[in-house]
Design an enzyme around this catalytic site. Structure first.
Site, PDB file in Angstrom:
ATOM      1  N   LEU A 180      41.313  30.420  26.880  1.00 32.33           N
ATOM      2  CA  LEU A 180      42.384  30.466  27.879  1.00 32.33           C
ATOM      3  C   LEU A 180      42.517  31.887  28.378  1.00 32.33           C
ATOM      4  O   LEU A 180      42.411  32.830  27.590  1.00 32.33           O
ATOM      5  CB  LEU A 180      43.695  29.983  27.262  1.00 32.33           C
ATOM      6  CG  LEU A 180      45.014  30.190  28.009  1.00 32.33           C
ATOM      7  CD1 LEU A 180      46.013  29.101  27.604  1.00 32.33           C
ATOM      8  CD2 LEU A 180      45.651  31.562  27.731  1.00 32.33           C
ATOM      9  N   ASN A 181      42.755  32.066  29.701  1.00 32.26           N
ATOM     10  CA  ASN A 181      43.238  33.367  30.166  1.00 32.26           C
ATOM     11  C   ASN A 181      44.330  33.204  31.215  1.00 32.26           C
ATOM     12  O   ASN A 181      45.365  32.617  30.907  1.00 32.26           O
ATOM     13  CB  ASN A 181      42.108  34.330  30.564  1.00 32.26           C
ATOM     14  CG  ASN A 181      41.175  33.862  31.639  1.00 32.26           C
ATOM     15  OD1 ASN A 181      40.490  32.855  31.488  1.00 32.26           O
ATOM     16  ND2 ASN A 181      41.099  34.597  32.738  1.00 32.26           N
ATOM     17  N   ASP A 182      44.178  33.660  32.429  1.00 35.01           N
ATOM     18  CA  ASP A 182      45.293  33.782  33.372  1.00 35.01           C
ATOM     19  C   ASP A 182      46.108  32.505  33.554  1.00 35.01           C
ATOM     20  O   ASP A 182      45.542  31.425  33.761  1.00 35.01           O
ATOM     21  CB  ASP A 182      44.781  34.177  34.755  1.00 35.01           C
ATOM     22  CG  ASP A 182      43.973  35.453  34.764  1.00 35.01           C
ATOM     23  OD1 ASP A 182      43.653  35.961  33.683  1.00 35.01           O
ATOM     24  OD2 ASP A 182      43.655  35.943  35.862  1.00 35.01           O
TER      25      ASP A 182
ATOM     26  N   GLN B  76      43.558  29.378  33.371  1.00 29.41           N
ATOM     27  CA  GLN B  76      42.119  29.514  33.343  1.00 29.41           C
ATOM     28  C   GLN B  76      41.613  28.953  32.016  1.00 29.41           C
ATOM     29  O   GLN B  76      42.081  29.356  30.942  1.00 29.41           O
ATOM     30  CB  GLN B  76      41.722  30.979  33.476  1.00 29.41           C
ATOM     31  CG  GLN B  76      42.000  31.573  34.847  1.00 29.41           C
ATOM     32  CD  GLN B  76      40.895  31.250  35.830  1.00 29.41           C
ATOM     33  OE1 GLN B  76      39.908  31.956  35.925  1.00 29.41           O
ATOM     34  NE2 GLN B  76      41.051  30.166  36.573  1.00 29.41           N
TER      35      GLN B  76
ATOM     36  N   TYR C 162      38.522  30.293  39.912  1.00 26.19           N
ATOM     37  CA  TYR C 162      39.286  31.446  39.431  1.00 26.19           C
ATOM     38  C   TYR C 162      40.772  31.319  39.780  1.00 26.19           C
ATOM     39  O   TYR C 162      41.222  30.314  40.306  1.00 26.19           O
ATOM     40  CB  TYR C 162      38.684  32.735  39.992  1.00 26.19           C
ATOM     41  CG  TYR C 162      37.495  33.251  39.199  1.00 26.19           C
ATOM     42  CD1 TYR C 162      36.750  32.416  38.375  1.00 26.19           C
ATOM     43  CD2 TYR C 162      37.099  34.590  39.282  1.00 26.19           C
ATOM     44  CE1 TYR C 162      35.661  32.891  37.650  1.00 26.19           C
ATOM     45  CE2 TYR C 162      36.018  35.073  38.562  1.00 26.19           C
ATOM     46  CZ  TYR C 162      35.302  34.222  37.750  1.00 26.19           C
ATOM     47  OH  TYR C 162      34.228  34.696  37.026  1.00 26.19           O
ATOM     48  N   SER C 163      41.528  32.372  39.511  1.00 31.43           N
ATOM     49  CA  SER C 163      42.988  32.302  39.511  1.00 31.43           C
ATOM     50  C   SER C 163      43.586  31.997  40.877  1.00 31.43           C
ATOM     51  O   SER C 163      42.988  32.247  41.919  1.00 31.43           O
ATOM     52  CB  SER C 163      43.562  33.612  38.974  1.00 31.43           C
ATOM     53  OG  SER C 163      43.187  33.807  37.637  1.00 31.43           O
TER      54      SER C 163
ATOM     55  N   ARG D  43      40.466  38.323  45.556  1.00 27.06           N
ATOM     56  CA  ARG D  43      40.720  37.086  44.808  1.00 27.06           C
ATOM     57  C   ARG D  43      42.197  36.905  44.471  1.00 27.06           C
ATOM     58  O   ARG D  43      43.039  37.722  44.789  1.00 27.06           O
ATOM     59  CB  ARG D  43      39.887  37.060  43.526  1.00 27.06           C
ATOM     60  CG  ARG D  43      40.065  38.247  42.600  1.00 27.06           C
ATOM     61  CD  ARG D  43      39.153  38.092  41.379  1.00 27.06           C
ATOM     62  NE  ARG D  43      39.140  39.268  40.542  1.00 27.06           N
ATOM     63  CZ  ARG D  43      38.257  40.268  40.640  1.00 27.06           C
ATOM     64  NH1 ARG D  43      37.323  40.220  41.586  1.00 27.06           N
ATOM     65  NH2 ARG D  43      38.300  41.296  39.820  1.00 27.06           N
ATOM     66  N   ASP D  44      42.475  35.783  43.792  1.00 29.04           N
ATOM     67  CA  ASP D  44      43.768  35.465  43.188  1.00 29.04           C
ATOM     68  C   ASP D  44      44.872  35.250  44.224  1.00 29.04           C
ATOM     69  O   ASP D  44      45.876  35.972  44.245  1.00 29.04           O
ATOM     70  CB  ASP D  44      44.203  36.560  42.202  1.00 29.04           C
ATOM     71  CG  ASP D  44      43.126  36.933  41.212  1.00 29.04           C
ATOM     72  OD1 ASP D  44      42.273  36.077  40.933  1.00 29.04           O
ATOM     73  OD2 ASP D  44      43.135  38.074  40.704  1.00 29.04           O
TER      74      ASP D  44
ATOM     75  N   GLU E  33      44.342  43.172  40.777  1.00 26.52           N
ATOM     76  CA  GLU E  33      44.200  41.741  40.536  1.00 26.52           C
ATOM     77  C   GLU E  33      45.565  41.055  40.520  1.00 26.52           C
ATOM     78  O   GLU E  33      46.611  41.691  40.423  1.00 26.52           O
ATOM     79  CB  GLU E  33      43.503  41.501  39.188  1.00 26.52           C
ATOM     80  CG  GLU E  33      42.044  41.903  39.153  1.00 26.52           C
ATOM     81  CD  GLU E  33      41.324  41.318  37.957  1.00 26.52           C
ATOM     82  OE1 GLU E  33      40.315  40.629  38.178  1.00 26.52           O
ATOM     83  OE2 GLU E  33      41.763  41.551  36.816  1.00 26.52           O
TER      84      GLU E  33
END
Length: 463
Positions: A40-42, A58, A102-103, A171-172, A225
């Site tokens: 797991l991340n963001d 994520q 991605y995020s 991104r994001d 980010e």
């Protein structure tokens, strides 16, 4: 369904067969959201729709080291205490997100919501630096009419649509509604290695045009980010996670930082969310009454590790839900009130407890608290120092914040510790892997209360 889509769903299903094993892990937390298996991340797509909280994240179900497909996992809850995991919501199953979904963020829409994220593509036909070439960042939209089923992917912006003075690192997307329509912020890395945020606007949430680019006059990190933008009590806050900011004694102690600008965009107006070892890539959302933050209890590219949980088949968690309030241009973070319902009986002195809430007050200028014979918190006249006194830190050493602590509220959850100083003026988050779950205090008063676990149900859907 295409051959690629079928393959990824089979892979995810196979990976998630390990959930039964990972649930038995020694260091799994009881009241923090974590991956059922894998990485797991963001936090992503945070919102509340029709009385239901949606927390995406994520998710790499195939490997606790983050290897394999990078997708979005999906949790839902009606009360922030009882959670249901619904499996993978967004797969990297198209040519425009082949190397990862991605995020991104969510915008509530009637009975459902719109999800915006970055589709990541890395070309491999020759050698690239993946900064100035070799990478695609595709801003992508998926609509959900009910919050549980998801429509087709629609590409809104491609790499060729972004300003020429930026690298391939954009991104994001964080998207939010306004009286005029929609606005979106994207994090970016300009040529010349300066972080910046791109502001876009749209009337329909699909056709976005660039309005402006914001950055600091002096260089403040090479990449920004996970941007976020909101207003509280008339104060506007631009939040970013800057990479490449030089370390100071009380600031920017981690390899990457996360915080917000209050007022003019300059270094002295940037305030970090968390001063601990493990906190990055937070996102906020408004649930109709309050603004809530979730962060990633993790940090990329660090010299310490989480091997005890990697061996168990999973890695990382999200923070507790933190309610944000504004005070004189600064943000106070407080654990959501709902968490008080998890508080149990007071724990007797000398008794071990791996899940507890610790309250410290009457703190003298030479006080000290030692958690689990591992994490030592020193209280001084003008600073608070967190340091590990054993290898339970897995390479973590020391972090400092320049504040005189009058009271501290600590949440210990097996292998995560979050400490809120002076009602949330400063926060410290870390992973730890102790053998014992004890508490010793000197020069202050302490109370401990057992914490009951979240209720977590696994109901994997094939989206």
């Amino acid at each position: 369904m295409t051959e690629k889509e079928t393959e990824l769903r089979i892979r995810a299903a196979k990976a998630q067969e390990n959930i039964g094993k990972t649930q038995k892990g020694r260091y799994r937390c009881k009241y923090h959201l974590m991956p059922p298996t894998g990485w797991l991340n963001d936090p992503n797509g945070l919102c509340k729709v029709n009385g239901v909280y949606h927390v995406f994240f994520q998710y790499a179900p195939e490997g606790a080291d983050g290897s394999g497909m990078r997708s979005w996992g999906h949790y839902v809850s009606k009360d922030l205490l009882c959670w249901k995991f619904l499996g993978v919501a967004i797969y990297p199953d198209s040519d425009t997100d082949a190397d990862g979904a991605y995020s991104g963020s969510a915008v509530p829409e009637d009975e459902g919501f719109s999800l915006y994220y970055t589709g990541n593509v890395k070309h491999k036909d020759k050698k690239y630096d993946y900064i100035s070439d070799g990478r695609e960042s595709n801003t992508t939209l998926i609509r959900s009419k009910d919050g549980f089923s998801f429509g087709e992917k629609k590409i809104l912006l491609k790499t060729s649509d972004y300003p020429e003075n930026f690298t391939r690192h954009i991104r994001d997307p964080k998207v939010y509604k306004t009286e005029k329509g929609y606005e979106m912020v994207l994090g970016g890395r300009m040529k010349g290695d300066q972080g910046a945020v791109l502001f876009y606007e749209s009337q329909d949430g699909e056709k976005f045009t660039l309005r402006e680019v914001k950055t600091t006059r002096e260089k403040f990190g090479y990449m920004w980010e996970c941007p976020d933008f909101f207003e509280m009590n008339g104060t506007k806050f631009l939040c970013v996670s800057p990479q490449g900011v030089g370390e100071e004694k009380y600031r920017f102690q981690n390899v990457y930082s996360s915080g917000y600008f209050s007022g003019e965009l300059k270094k002295e107006n940037f305030y970090e969310w968390d001063f601990g070892f493990d906190f990055y890539a937070p996102q906020t959302f408004f649930d109709g009454e309050r603004r809530i933050l979730f962060g990633w209890v993790g940090m990329p590219d660090v010299p310490y590790d989480n091997q005890p949980t990697v061996k168990e088949g999973w890695q990382h968690t999200l923070t507790l839900p933190r309610v944000l309030t504004e005070k004189e241009g600064r943000i106070i973070q407080s654990p959501a009130e709902e968490l008080k319902k998890l508080r149990g009986e007071e724990i007797a002195k000398g008794q071990e407890c791996e899940c507890c809430e610790i309250l410290l007050d009457e703190i003298s200028e030479s006080a000290k608290a030692v958690i689990c014979d591992a994490l030592e918190i020193e209280f001084k006249a003008n600073e608070t120092v967190f340091s590990f006194r054993s290898d339970a830190g897995r390479g973590r050493t020391v972090r400092r914040t320049d504040i005189r602590a009058e009271n501290v509220r600590i949440f210990l959850d097996v292998s995560v510790c979050e400490a809120y100083i002076n009602g949330g003026e400063r926060v410290f988050t870390t992973r730890l892997y102790p053998e014992r779950y004890t508490l010793e205090v000197f020069g202050c008063r302490a109370k401990r209360y057992a914490m009951r676990p979240y209720t977590v149900e696994i109901e994997i859907k094939d989206n």
